[in-house]
Design an enzyme around this catalytic site. Structure first.
Site, PDB file in Angstrom:
ATOM      1  N   LYS A  63     -50.376   7.393  -9.842  1.00 40.13           N
ATOM      2  CA  LYS A  63     -48.934   6.568  -9.561  1.00 40.13           C
ATOM      3  C   LYS A  63     -49.117   6.581  -8.266  1.00 40.13           C
ATOM      4  O   LYS A  63     -49.109   7.084  -6.708  1.00 40.13           O
ATOM      5  CB  LYS A  63     -47.570   7.649  -9.536  1.00 40.13           C
ATOM      6  CG  LYS A  63     -46.150   6.949  -9.129  1.00 40.13           C
ATOM      7  CD  LYS A  63     -45.154   8.698  -9.101  1.00 40.13           C
ATOM      8  CE  LYS A  63     -43.946   8.172  -9.107  1.00 40.13           C
ATOM      9  NZ  LYS A  63     -42.778   8.705  -8.803  1.00 40.13           N
TER      10      LYS A  63
ATOM     11  N   SER B  32     -38.919   7.796 -12.228  1.00 38.78           N
ATOM     12  CA  SER B  32     -39.308   5.702 -11.010  1.00 38.78           C
ATOM     13  C   SER B  32     -41.091   6.015 -11.407  1.00 38.78           C
ATOM     14  O   SER B  32     -41.637   4.849 -10.795  1.00 38.78           O
ATOM     15  CB  SER B  32     -39.653   6.822  -9.533  1.00 38.78           C
ATOM     16  OG  SER B  32     -39.891   8.416  -9.731  1.00 38.78           O
TER      17      SER B  32
ATOM     18  N   SER C  97     -38.092  11.905 -12.579  1.00 41.31           N
ATOM     19  CA  SER C  97     -39.494  10.676 -12.695  1.00 41.31           C
ATOM     20  C   SER C  97     -40.524  11.488 -13.902  1.00 41.31           C
ATOM     21  O   SER C  97     -41.501  10.372 -13.657  1.00 41.31           O
ATOM     22  CB  SER C  97     -39.826  10.703 -11.436  1.00 41.31           C
ATOM     23  OG  SER C  97     -38.472  10.214 -10.718  1.00 41.31           O
TER      24      SER C  97
END
Ligand code: GLN
Length: 484
Positions: A76, A151, A175
Site C-alpha cells: 500500500k 482505503s 481499511s
C-alpha cells in the site's frame, strides 16, 4: 492453472524445486499489472522489482528456502519505500521518494519478498472507497462500475485480480477488512501495536495498524507472520515476540463460542449481505462452533467517536506538510504564511481538508471537553463492551460492511454516507482488537460479501484458524473475477 493463480505455499514449493524462478514469477505479475485497467497501482518500477527478484534467485540458488523468498508482494502506498515513490495517494507527496524503508517493507525484503510496486489508496488513508486518491479511483475487478473499497483499495484489487499474490495494507477504521470484503479476498488487521508503524505515513496514530491481504487465510497467515514483531523505532510497538500464524491454522472449531452481536444485524444491514452472512454462520455451526447471541450496546456510538478522534489525530499528524520539509510547495506566494496556505490548499484534497478542519475544531479551546474528551470516554466504553463480550464468547462474527460495494461516484455528494458504512469495522479499531474479513458469497450485482471475525487481543492465530477451517469446506476464496 496459471502460476499467478497458485497459493503462496505452491509458489514457495515451485521456487524451491526450481520449476520457475523468482524473476519469471515477478515478470508474470508485472505483465498482468501493465495490462490491467483497474488503476490498482500508483508506482511500478520493473527494473527495481527484477533486481530484487534476481537477488531472491541468488539466495534460492545458494540453497536458502523461506515461505516468502522470491514471492512478489505489493505495498500500500502508505508504507514508505526507497526507490518507489511514497505518495499516500496525495498530491502533497506525488513526487516524494523516501530515503528509507518502512519497517514492514524492510522485514518483508529481508524475508526475500519481491516488491511489485505501490498500490493505490485514499489520500492519507482517509476514505472507504479509494475515490479520495489524487491518482484517481481504483476499480473493483468484479464490476468496473463499483468501488473496490478503501482505503487500501489498490492492495485489495491487486490480490483479487491476480496482480500480486499478497499485499500489505493499513487499517485505521476498517481499511483492510472492508476492501477485502468488497473485492472477495481475505484480509486481517492484527491487534494494535503488533505491526510496526515506523515508516507508515501517519493518519491517526492511536488507530493505524498494518495488515495483510491474501487470497486465503493461509496466505494471510504467512504474510502476517513476517510483518509482526517488536520494533524499537515505533513507540507504541508491543513487546511481543514473533509468531508463526501459518503453523497454528489447523485447529478444530468444535466447542468454539462465536458471539453474534445483535447490533450488527439491525435495520441498516442490506438483505443480500444478511443472507450471505447467515449462510456462512450456519456453516461455522456445522463445523462445530456454537453461536451465542451477544450485545455490543455502544456499536452506533463508534461512528461519532471515531470521526472525532481520527480527524483530531490527523489534524496534528498532517501539520508536518508545510511546503518546507518535504513534498509539494505552491509555486506562487508572497510571504511565509501565504506559502503555507497555498501549499496546503493545493496539496490536500477535499476529504483531507474536511478532516483537518473537523480535527482542529474538536481540539480547540472550548470544544475539547465537549467533543474530543467525550469521544475518548466513548472509546473506553466501547472497549469495555468487548471485554464483557469476551467473557462469554471466544470470538465475534458479523458483517464487514452493511452493503456490497457501491458504485463509483454514488456517495460523492455526501461523505457522511461513507462514514456510516464503517459502522461494523470501527468498534474493533477503537478497542485495538484484531479483526479480519473472509469472502462468504456474493450479493446484489454479483458483488462480493465478506464475513468479519473479531478476536480478543492477540487472537490473530485463532481468527485465522477459523477462517482456514471455513476455507477448507468452501470455495468462495478461490473464485476469481474475469480479467479486466
Ligand atoms: N473509512 C475510515 C476512514 O475514512 C477508515 C479508513 C482507514 O481504516 N484507513 O477513516
Amino acid at each position: 492453472m496459471k502460476i499467478t493463480e497458485l497459493s503462496l505455499k505452491q509458489l514457495a514449493d515451485g521456487l524451491g524445486k526450481g520449476e520457475f524462478s523468482a524473476t519469471e514469477l515477478a515478470r508474470q505479475y508485472l505483465d498482468r499489472i501493465s495490462a490491467s485497467q483497474l488503476n490498482g497501482f500508483i508506482d511500478v518500477q520493473p527494473d527495481l522489482t527484477l533486481e530484487q527478484a534476481r537477488e531472491a534467485d541468488r539466495r534460492l540458488a545458494a540453497g536458502e528456502r523461506g515461505a516468502l523468498l522470491g514471492i512478489p508482494v505489493a505495498h500500500k502506498d502508505i508504507f514508505v519505500t526507497r526507490g518507489w515513490r511514497s505518495t499516500a495517494g496525495s498530491r502533497m507527496l506525488a513526487d516524494y521518494v523516501s530515503p528509507f524503508d518502512a519497517s514492514v517493507v524492510e522485514r518483508l525484503a529481508a524475508a526475500g519478498a519481491v516488491c511489485l510496486g505501490k498500490t493505490n489508496c485514499d489520500e492519507f488513508a482517509m476514505g472507504s472507497s479509494n475515490e479520495n486518491s489524487h491518482f484517481g479511483a481504483a476499480r473493483n475487478p468484479w464490476d468496473l462500475a463499483a468501488i473496490p473499497g478503501g482505503s487500501s483499495g489498490g492492495s485489495a484489487v491487486a490480490v483479487a485480480a491476480d496482480l500480486a499474490p499478497i499485499a500489505t495494507g493499513t487499517d485505521t477504521g476498517g481499511s483492510v477488512r472492508q476492501p477485502a470484503a468488497m473485492c472477495g479476498i481475505t484480509g486481517i488487521k492484527p491487534t494494535y501495536g503488533r505491526v510496526s508503524r515506523f515508516g507508515m505515513i501517519a493518519y491517526a496514530s492511536s488507530l493505524d495498524q498494518g495488515g495483510a491481504f491474501g487470497r486465503s487465510a493461509h496466505d494471510c497467515a504467512t504474510l502476517l507472520s513476517a510483518m509482526v514483531g517488536f520494533d524499537p523505532r515505533d513507540s507504541t510497538s508491543l513487546q511481543r515476540g514473533p509468531e508463526d500464524f501459518a503453523e497454528a491454522l489447523e485447529q478444530p472449531l468444535s466447542g468454539l463460542r462465536i458471539g453474534v452481536p445483535a447490533e450488527f444485524f439491525g435495520d441498516g444491514l442490506a438483505p443480500d449481505v444478511r443472507a450471505a452472512i447467515g449462510t456462512a454462520m450456519a456453516q461455522l455451526e456445522r463445523e462445530g462452533a456454537q453461536l451465542v447471541e451477544i450485545s455490543l450496546p455502544r456499536t452506533s456510538l463508534a461512528i461519532p467517536a471515531y470521526y472525532v478522534i481520527a480527524p483530531a489525530e490527523a489534524s496534528s499528524n498532517l501539520s508536518r506538510f508545510d511546503g518546507v520539509r518535504y513534498g509539494f510547495r505552491a509555486e506562487q506566494y508572497g510571504d511565509l504564511v501565504e506559502m503555507y496556505e497555498k501549499t496546503r490548499a493545493q496539496g490536500f484534497g477535499e476529504e483531507v481538508k474536511r478532516r483537518i478542519m473537523v480535527g482542529t475544531y474538536v481540539l480547540s479551546h472550548g470544544y475539547y471537553d465537549a467533543y474530543y474528551l467525550q469521544a475518548q470516554k466513548l472509546r473506553r466504553l466501547i472497549a469495555q463492551d468487548f471485554r464483557a463480550a469476551f467473557e462469554k464468547v471466544d470470538l465475534i462474527a458479523g458483517p464487514v460492511s452493511p452493503t456490497v460495494a457501491w458504485n463509483i461516484g454514488e456517495h460523492s455528494d455526501d461523505p457522511v454516507r461513507d462514514y456510516l458504512a464503517d459502522i461494523y469495522t470501527l468498534p474493533a479499531s477503537l478497542a485495538g482488537l484484531p479483526g479480519m474479513s473472509l469472502p462468504v458469497g456474493f450479493g446484489q450485482g454479483g458483488r462480493p460479501v465478506g464475513l468479519q471475525l473479531i478476536g480478543n487481543y492477540f487472537a490473530e492465530a485463532r481468527l485465522l484458524s477459523v477462517a482456514h477451517s471455513f476455507q477448507q469446506t468452501t470455495d468462495w476464496h478461490l473464485r476469481r473475477p474475469a480479467d479486466q
